[in-house]
Design an enzyme around this catalytic site. Sequence first.
Site, mmCIF file in Angstrom:
data_model
loop_
_atom_site.group_PDB
_atom_site.id
_atom_site.type_symbol
_atom_site.label_atom_id
_atom_site.label_comp_id
_atom_site.label_asym_id
_atom_site.label_seq_id
_atom_site.Cartn_x
_atom_site.Cartn_y
_atom_site.Cartn_z
ATOM 1 N N LYS A 93 0.810 -1.219 0.000
ATOM 2 C CA LYS A 93 0.000 0.000 0.000
ATOM 3 C C LYS A 93 0.851 1.279 0.000
ATOM 4 C CE LYS A 93 -3.504 -0.792 -0.563
ATOM 5 N NZ LYS A 93 -3.937 -1.405 -1.863
ATOM 6 N N GLY A 94 2.110 1.142 -0.380
ATOM 7 C CA GLY A 94 2.991 2.313 -0.398
ATOM 8 C C GLY A 94 2.857 3.154 -1.665
ATOM 9 N N GLY A 95 2.383 2.504 -2.739
ATOM 10 C CA GLY A 95 2.345 3.172 -4.051
ATOM 11 C C GLY A 95 3.188 2.387 -5.055
ATOM 12 N N THR A 96 3.383 1.106 -4.775
ATOM 13 C CA THR A 96 4.282 0.268 -5.592
ATOM 14 C C THR A 96 3.750 0.073 -7.021
ATOM 15 O OG1 THR A 96 3.199 -1.713 -4.705
ATOM 16 C CG2 THR A 96 5.191 -0.981 -3.592
ATOM 17 N N SER A 182 -5.008 2.229 4.901
ATOM 18 C CA SER A 182 -5.163 1.781 3.514
ATOM 19 C C SER A 182 -5.222 0.249 3.429
ATOM 20 C CB SER A 182 -3.980 2.307 2.686
ATOM 21 O OG SER A 182 -3.963 1.729 1.414
ATOM 22 N N ARG A 301 -8.544 4.169 -3.090
ATOM 23 C CA ARG A 301 -9.878 3.961 -2.477
ATOM 24 C C ARG A 301 -10.141 5.045 -1.421
ATOM 25 N NH1 ARG A 301 -7.902 -1.698 -1.964
ATOM 26 N NH2 ARG A 301 -9.140 -3.039 -3.322
ATOM 27 N N THR A 302 -11.429 5.288 -1.174
ATOM 28 C CA THR A 302 -11.788 6.193 -0.080
ATOM 29 C C THR A 302 -11.614 5.428 1.224
ATOM 30 O OG1 THR A 302 -13.415 7.142 -1.555
ATOM 31 C CG2 THR A 302 -13.620 7.718 0.778
HETATM 32 N N1 LIG Z 1 -0.923 7.698 -9.319
HETATM 33 C C1 LIG Z 1 -1.579 6.972 -8.422
HETATM 34 N N2 LIG Z 1 -2.796 6.488 -8.680
HETATM 35 C C2 LIG Z 1 -3.450 5.751 -7.756
HETATM 36 N N3 LIG Z 1 -2.940 5.432 -6.550
HETATM 37 C C3 LIG Z 1 -1.723 5.894 -6.253
HETATM 38 C C4 LIG Z 1 -0.988 6.672 -7.171
HETATM 39 N N4 LIG Z 1 0.186 6.987 -6.610
HETATM 40 C C5 LIG Z 1 0.199 6.434 -5.395
HETATM 41 N N5 LIG Z 1 -0.954 5.777 -5.174
HETATM 42 C C6 LIG Z 1 -1.269 5.081 -3.935
HETATM 43 O O1 LIG Z 1 -0.972 3.710 -4.105
HETATM 44 C C7 LIG Z 1 -1.650 3.042 -3.065
HETATM 45 C C8 LIG Z 1 -1.652 1.554 -3.330
HETATM 46 O O2 LIG Z 1 -0.360 1.103 -3.108
HETATM 47 P P1 LIG Z 1 0.246 -0.196 -3.798
HETATM 48 O O3 LIG Z 1 0.106 -0.093 -5.269
HETATM 49 O O4 LIG Z 1 1.619 -0.359 -3.268
HETATM 50 O O5 LIG Z 1 -0.730 -1.298 -3.223
HETATM 51 S S1 LIG Z 1 -0.489 -2.874 -3.189
HETATM 52 O O6 LIG Z 1 0.367 -3.162 -2.049
HETATM 53 O O7 LIG Z 1 0.081 -3.280 -4.465
HETATM 54 O O8 LIG Z 1 -1.857 -3.434 -2.988
HETATM 55 C C9 LIG Z 1 -3.005 3.698 -3.051
HETATM 56 O O9 LIG Z 1 -3.510 3.594 -1.733
HETATM 57 P P2 LIG Z 1 -5.020 3.916 -1.357
HETATM 58 O O10 LIG Z 1 -5.213 5.379 -1.640
HETATM 59 O O11 LIG Z 1 -5.142 3.633 0.080
HETATM 60 O O12 LIG Z 1 -5.900 3.050 -2.211
HETATM 61 C C10 LIG Z 1 -2.725 5.124 -3.490
HETATM 62 O O13 LIG Z 1 -2.827 6.063 -2.472
#
Ligand SMILES: Nc1ncnc2c1ncn2[C@@H]1O[C@H](COP(=O)(O)OS(=O)(=O)O)[C@@H](OP(=O)(O)O)[C@H]1O
EC number: 2.8.2.-
Length: 336
Positions: A93-96, A182, A301-302
Amino acid sequence: MDANPVPPVRRRIVLPLCTMLFLCLYMFYSCAGPCASLPGSAPSAPSAQPGLLSQVLLRAEPRAPGEDTSISSFYSGSGTKKLPQAIIIGVKKGGTRALLEFLRVHPDIRAVGAEPHFFDRNYDKGLDWYRDLMPRTLDGQITMEKTPSYFVTKEAPARISAMSKDAKLIVVVRDPVTRVISDYTQTLSKRPDIPTFESLTFKNRTTGLIDISWSAIQIGIYAKHLENWLQYFPMSQILFVSGERLITDPAGELGRVQDFLGLKRIITDKHFYFNKTKGFPCLKKAEGSSKPHCLGKTKGRTHPDIHPKVVQRLREFYRPFNMKFYQMTGQDFGWD
Ligand SMILES: Nc1ncnc2c1ncn2[C@@H]1O[C@H](COP(=O)(O)OS(=O)(=O)O)[C@@H](OP(=O)(O)O)[C@H]1O
């Protein structure tokens, strides 16, 4: 009448031979270009990427350990499958996903879309299985994958180091408090009957004792997990990307990542636009497409409303670990 006519027997041999030779040469050369852009192969690289023909002729240099060099692999597509040289190891959930999707725009990066989970769940399948998941790459291109759970897997550092001591590791870190919320939001979307966030967070709600046996809480103790990685990798081989800046300044963070990977800074602010509906930066053109691309519904997500006192208690809990993490990395992520 010809002054010097070719004898009829020689004409019957030479003419078909010449035609065949011409046809063979024509087929070989016309295949060299298009074959390099067969589906599943690398996106067309900007300038000096050697074509298929020049790769056949030039590939005399030693190959990377574990590289699949079989003739069959060569003919079934351009380039070869290699073990990754760079891995996004965390955090969940870091933004990977955003980071990987953005990096894939770079012509010198080829990445597997799905999470292989090799160094945690599938290690017994062996390196050949792992390599086979990878996309084909041409010389000079970097193979990548992302599996966020590696960061918290005890065995992962030793296993990755056994594959390659030179592997470059990328960790996208995010405020552990928003990260745990998250994480909970994701689980709730799959299993709506789980207990409330508060009841999972606290061992004792009255004393405010945090339940550190909840894995979602544990993931955010970054300093503890990093110690494990530093037993096997020097800090110079690990890059920490700010999950927050990846949203507010994607081009800036991507600049740092491209430098770390030794790549030309091709991905710049020109590649992004802010999508107001999504509330996140999106790509003007995704890899292999000319259309704008935002991440799917499961990203961004919200979050449910969490009582401010609960958030406050979590901030207090994480603060000392965050301070330690800033000290270890030499970076202040500004979470407090
Ligand atoms: N450009 C862009 N678009 C959408 N979302 C973005 C973006 N950059 C960062 N994020 C943040 O990424 C969060 C999800 O993290 P991961 O992709 O690492 O999640 S996972 O571990 O693979 O499930 C996701 O977390 P949540 O907001 O809690 O859904 C986003 O906040």
